[in-house]
Design a protein around this motif. Structure first.
Motif, PDB file in Angstrom:
ATOM      1  N   ILE A  26      21.791  30.426  28.155  1.00 37.84           N
ATOM      2  CA  ILE A  26      21.829  30.779  30.141  1.00 37.84           C
ATOM      3  C   ILE A  26      23.150  31.217  30.375  1.00 37.84           C
ATOM      4  CG2 ILE A  26      22.102  28.949  31.714  1.00 37.84           C
ATOM      5  CD1 ILE A  26      20.157  26.599  29.687  1.00 37.84           C
ATOM      6  N   ILE A  27      23.060  31.398  31.544  1.00 39.90           N
ATOM      7  CA  ILE A  27      23.346  32.588  32.126  1.00 39.90           C
ATOM      8  C   ILE A  27      24.358  31.855  33.210  1.00 39.90           C
ATOM      9  CG2 ILE A  27      25.157  34.877  32.471  1.00 39.90           C
ATOM     10  CD1 ILE A  27      23.250  35.723  30.249  1.00 39.90           C
ATOM     11  N   GLY A  28      25.292  31.965  34.550  1.00 36.98           N
ATOM     12  CA  GLY A  28      25.249  31.748  35.623  1.00 36.98           C
ATOM     13  C   GLY A  28      26.683  32.876  36.058  1.00 36.98           C
ATOM     14  N   SER A  29      26.152  33.572  37.084  1.00 42.01           N
ATOM     15  CA  SER A  29      26.789  34.607  38.062  1.00 42.01           C
ATOM     16  C   SER A  29      28.359  33.470  38.643  1.00 42.01           C
ATOM     17  CB  SER A  29      26.097  35.208  39.117  1.00 42.01           C
ATOM     18  OG  SER A  29      25.178  35.938  37.312  1.00 42.01           O
ATOM     19  N   SER A  30      29.149  33.312  38.360  1.00 44.25           N
ATOM     20  CA  SER A  30      30.445  33.198  38.814  1.00 44.25           C
ATOM     21  C   SER A  30      30.604  34.232  40.041  1.00 44.25           C
ATOM     22  CB  SER A  30      31.212  32.491  37.851  1.00 44.25           C
ATOM     23  OG  SER A  30      32.310  31.679  38.485  1.00 44.25           O
ATOM     24  N   SER A  31      32.200  34.378  39.408  1.00 42.14           N
ATOM     25  CA  SER A  31      32.926  35.687  40.848  1.00 42.14           C
ATOM     26  C   SER A  31      34.333  35.221  40.565  1.00 42.14           C
ATOM     27  CB  SER A  31      32.802  35.594  42.155  1.00 42.14           C
ATOM     28  OG  SER A  31      33.484  36.063  42.279  1.00 42.14           O
ATOM     29  N   VAL A  32      34.824  36.178  40.513  1.00 41.51           N
ATOM     30  CA  VAL A  32      36.770  36.289  40.398  1.00 41.51           C
ATOM     31  C   VAL A  32      37.249  35.310  41.607  1.00 41.51           C
ATOM     32  CG1 VAL A  32      36.942  38.109  42.833  1.00 41.51           C
ATOM     33  CG2 VAL A  32      38.337  37.826  40.425  1.00 41.51           C
ATOM     34  N   ASN A  33      36.310  34.872  42.993  1.00 46.91           N
ATOM     35  CA  ASN A  33      36.250  34.342  43.470  1.00 46.91           C
ATOM     36  C   ASN A  33      36.332  32.225  43.412  1.00 46.91           C
ATOM     37  OD1 ASN A  33      35.634  36.652  45.045  1.00 46.91           O
ATOM     38  ND2 ASN A  33      35.512  35.744  47.724  1.00 46.91           N
ATOM     39  N   SER A  34      35.945  32.291  42.442  1.00 42.38           N
ATOM     40  CA  SER A  34      36.122  30.775  41.819  1.00 42.38           C
ATOM     41  C   SER A  34      37.422  30.512  41.936  1.00 42.38           C
ATOM     42  CB  SER A  34      35.066  30.534  41.045  1.00 42.38           C
ATOM     43  OG  SER A  34      35.767  31.753  39.911  1.00 42.38           O
ATOM     44  N   ASP A  35      38.552  31.899  41.638  1.00 44.18           N
ATOM     45  CA  ASP A  35      39.664  31.554  40.818  1.00 44.18           C
ATOM     46  C   ASP A  35      41.316  32.045  42.216  1.00 44.18           C
ATOM     47  OD1 ASP A  35      40.163  30.159  38.247  1.00 44.18           O
ATOM     48  OD2 ASP A  35      39.389  32.091  38.101  1.00 44.18           O
ATOM     49  N   ASN A  36      40.602  33.321  42.881  1.00 46.73           N
ATOM     50  CA  ASN A  36      40.750  33.804  44.181  1.00 46.73           C
ATOM     51  C   ASN A  36      40.263  33.193  45.044  1.00 46.73           C
ATOM     52  OD1 ASN A  36      42.929  34.690  42.537  1.00 46.73           O
ATOM     53  ND2 ASN A  36      41.924  35.166  40.950  1.00 46.73           N
ATOM     54  N   PRO A  37      40.464  32.349  45.718  1.00 46.33           N
ATOM     55  CA  PRO A  37      39.303  32.162  46.698  1.00 46.33           C
ATOM     56  C   PRO A  37      39.322  33.069  48.428  1.00 46.33           C
ATOM     57  CG  PRO A  37      40.096  30.206  47.024  1.00 46.33           C
ATOM     58  CD  PRO A  37      40.423  30.990  45.635  1.00 46.33           C
ATOM     59  N   THR A  38      38.765  33.904  49.132  1.00 43.25           N
ATOM     60  CA  THR A  38      39.009  34.418  49.935  1.00 43.25           C
ATOM     61  C   THR A  38      38.439  33.367  51.376  1.00 43.25           C
ATOM     62  OG1 THR A  38      38.039  36.754  48.480  1.00 43.25           O
ATOM     63  CG2 THR A  38      37.796  35.495  51.575  1.00 43.25           C
ATOM     64  N   PRO A  39      39.089  33.024  51.544  1.00 43.41           N
ATOM     65  CA  PRO A  39      39.499  32.095  52.957  1.00 43.41           C
ATOM     66  C   PRO A  39      38.053  32.135  53.373  1.00 43.41           C
ATOM     67  CG  PRO A  39      40.883  33.465  53.241  1.00 43.41           C
ATOM     68  CD  PRO A  39      40.471  33.981  51.848  1.00 43.41           C
ATOM     69  N   GLN A  40      37.753  33.831  54.315  1.00 42.13           N
ATOM     70  CA  GLN A  40      36.166  33.771  54.782  1.00 42.13           C
ATOM     71  C   GLN A  40      35.146  33.258  54.092  1.00 42.13           C
ATOM     72  OE1 GLN A  40      39.087  36.150  54.872  1.00 42.13           O
ATOM     73  NE2 GLN A  40      39.958  35.611  56.409  1.00 42.13           N
ATOM     74  N   LEU A  41      35.457  33.185  53.369  1.00 41.20           N
ATOM     75  CA  LEU A  41      33.847  32.646  51.981  1.00 41.20           C
ATOM     76  C   LEU A  41      33.871  30.943  51.285  1.00 41.20           C
ATOM     77  CD1 LEU A  41      33.601  36.606  50.317  1.00 41.20           C
ATOM     78  CD2 LEU A  41      32.536  35.769  52.039  1.00 41.20           C
ATOM     79  N   LEU A  42      35.044  30.840  51.962  1.00 40.51           N
ATOM     80  CA  LEU A  42      34.930  28.759  51.490  1.00 40.51           C
ATOM     81  C   LEU A  42      33.867  28.415  51.284  1.00 40.51           C
ATOM     82  CD1 LEU A  42      37.213  26.553  53.568  1.00 40.51           C
ATOM     83  CD2 LEU A  42      34.262  25.879  52.604  1.00 40.51           C
ATOM     84  N   PRO A  43      32.436  28.651  51.549  1.00 42.47           N
ATOM     85  CA  PRO A  43      31.134  28.179  50.856  1.00 42.47           C
ATOM     86  C   PRO A  43      30.856  28.357  49.617  1.00 42.47           C
ATOM     87  CG  PRO A  43      30.955  27.930  53.541  1.00 42.47           C
ATOM     88  CD  PRO A  43      32.084  29.005  52.919  1.00 42.47           C
ATOM     89  N   TYR A  44      30.777  29.913  49.983  1.00 41.36           N
ATOM     90  CA  TYR A  44      30.835  31.047  48.807  1.00 41.36           C
ATOM     91  C   TYR A  44      31.794  30.895  47.512  1.00 41.36           C
ATOM     92  CZ  TYR A  44      29.938  34.973  45.868  1.00 41.36           C
ATOM     93  OH  TYR A  44      29.999  36.065  44.482  1.00 41.36           O
ATOM     94  N   ASP A  45      32.611  30.273  47.941  1.00 44.97           N
ATOM     95  CA  ASP A  45      34.091  30.414  46.511  1.00 44.97           C
ATOM     96  C   ASP A  45      33.799  29.009  46.320  1.00 44.97           C
ATOM     97  OD1 ASP A  45      35.195  32.500  48.387  1.00 44.97           O
ATOM     98  OD2 ASP A  45      36.570  31.119  48.987  1.00 44.97           O
ATOM     99  N   VAL A  46      33.154  28.092  46.417  1.00 47.25           N
ATOM    100  CA  VAL A  46      33.340  26.451  45.990  1.00 47.25           C
ATOM    101  C   VAL A  46      31.867  27.264  44.983  1.00 47.25           C
ATOM    102  CG1 VAL A  46      32.665  24.531  46.947  1.00 47.25           C
ATOM    103  CG2 VAL A  46      33.800  25.639  48.332  1.00 47.25           C
ATOM    104  N   THR A  47      31.093  27.370  45.640  1.00 38.85           N
ATOM    105  CA  THR A  47      29.928  27.322  44.609  1.00 38.85           C
ATOM    106  C   THR A  47      30.005  28.167  43.693  1.00 38.85           C
ATOM    107  OG1 THR A  47      28.654  29.134  45.648  1.00 38.85           O
ATOM    108  CG2 THR A  47      28.126  27.447  45.946  1.00 38.85           C
ATOM    109  N   LYS A  48      31.079  29.065  43.187  1.00 39.62           N
ATOM    110  CA  LYS A  48      31.033  29.911  42.384  1.00 39.62           C
ATOM    111  C   LYS A  48      32.294  29.511  41.807  1.00 39.62           C
ATOM    112  CE  LYS A  48      28.537  33.451  43.404  1.00 39.62           C
ATOM    113  NZ  LYS A  48      27.301  33.519  42.539  1.00 39.62           N
ATOM    114  N   ALA A  49      33.440  28.767  41.777  1.00 36.88           N
ATOM    115  CA  ALA A  49      33.969  27.527  41.301  1.00 36.88           C
ATOM    116  C   ALA A  49      33.061  26.595  40.364  1.00 36.88           C
ATOM    117  CB  ALA A  49      34.597  27.494  41.816  1.00 36.88           C
ATOM    118  N   GLY A  50      31.810  25.750  40.978  1.00 37.32           N
ATOM    119  CA  GLY A  50      31.177  25.439  40.805  1.00 37.32           C
ATOM    120  C   GLY A  50      30.165  25.737  39.374  1.00 37.32           C
ATOM    121  N   ILE A  51      29.934  26.658  40.165  1.00 32.36           N
ATOM    122  CA  ILE A  51      29.203  27.651  38.774  1.00 32.36           C
ATOM    123  C   ILE A  51      29.453  28.144  37.241  1.00 32.36           C
ATOM    124  CG2 ILE A  51      28.308  29.798  37.836  1.00 32.36           C
ATOM    125  CD1 ILE A  51      26.817  29.835  41.004  1.00 32.36           C
ATOM    126  N   ALA A  52      31.031  28.333  37.266  1.00 32.99           N
ATOM    127  CA  ALA A  52      31.567  28.579  36.114  1.00 32.99           C
ATOM    128  C   ALA A  52      31.918  26.591  35.573  1.00 32.99           C
ATOM    129  CB  ALA A  52      33.212  29.009  36.608  1.00 32.99           C
TER     130      ALA A  52
END
Length: 280
Positions: free
Chosen positions: A168-194
């Motif tokens: 099983i592989i989830g696509s997270s993001s560098v935003n999970s650790d270095n959140p872009t403030p303009q992408l707040l909901p996305y940031d939260v989901t990518k941290a959640g995937i990790a």
């Protein structure tokens, strides 16, 4: 000169309207049988990272279910590449924000292929906002549903069909650790995937099922011109040490490693493909 000119589309965006067209490995990826006989379900497989992974998996010998929202032209293009690799492609439109659709995707994959070996939860949504007040409640809920809750429903439905050695592989993001403030909901989901992948790796390890996440940096996909301001698109990727946006094809080998026996002892990992931007 920027890597890409200023441009904008309406969400979810299409590959054909992008300048330049992304590289999904159509002319470059060479398989070597690493996934022979396997079957994979990939969400968001019509374009971007999902298409690159679908092409690579097919050329490595896997049949692929291509899950997508409603970008029919892009999905058919992905189907063509999978079938040209000599593998079976099943194309299924629908909204992964619906838990019932997530379960139906798993059922369809098992029905079509007789098995399921690899689940790649990759579909994602984001929108850019300058202030917290601008984010509609409905957009917050939808971002979490597509990016994070869908992964839960897909994994829960898939596990009964997965045998030892499955991935099983989830696509997270560098935003999970270095959140872009303009992408707040996305940031939260990518941290959640990790975090979910790390927990699932421990839950499913005794079953012989490996779970990992990939943390992309700025990758040139339809998500970018369809969800970011034109000026941000023009400079997209310049901030990382390599100084450019990555191409979807540059992600595919990592997804192959994590799905194949080459990654047989890799579980609970998060692999950074960020152009040099660090993850914690």
């Amino acid at each position: 000169m920027p890597e890409q000119p200023a441009q904008q589309q309406t969400p979810p965006g299409t590959t054909a309207a992008m300048t330049p067209r992304p590289d999904h490995g159509e002319q470059s990826y060479r398989g070597s049988g690493k996934l022979t006989g396997k079957a994979a379900l990939i969400t968001g497989a019509d374009s971007g990272i999902g298409r690159a992974v679908a092409i690579a998996y097919a050329r490595e010998g896997a049949d692929v279910l291509i899950s997508y929202l409603d970008e029919h032209e892009d999905a058919e293009e992905t189907r063509r590449w999978v079938e040209e690799a000599g593998r079976k492609a099943v194309v299924v439109p629908g909204d992964v924000a619906d838990p019932a659709h997530c379960r139906a995707l798993v059922d369809r994959a098992v029905e079509e292929f007789g098995r399921l070996d690899v689940l790649v939860s990759n579909a994602a949504f984001q929108m850019s906002h300058e202030t917290l007040e601008e984010i509609p409640d409905e957009e917050w809920d939808r971002t979490l549903a597509i990016n994070l809750s869908a992964f839960f429903h897909l994994a829960k439905a898939a596990v009964p069909h997965l045998k030892p050695g499955a991935s099983i592989i989830g696509s997270s993001s560098v935003n999970s650790d270095n959140p872009t403030p303009q992408l707040l909901p996305y940031d939260v989901t990518k941290a959640g995937i990790a975090n979910m992948c790390a927990a699932l790796a421990q839950l499913l390890g005794p079953k012989g099922i490996r779970v990992n996440s990939v943390a992309p940096g700025p990758i040139w996909t339809p998500l970018i011109p369809s969800t970011m301001p034109e000026e941000a698109v023009q400079t997209f990727g310049e901030q990382v040490p390599l100084g450019r946006a990555g191409q979807p094809a540059e992600l595919a080998p990592v997804y192959v490693l994590l799905a194949s026996d080459d990654g047989s002892y890799v579980s609970g990992a998060r692999v950074a493909v960020t152009g040099g931007a660090p993850i914690l």
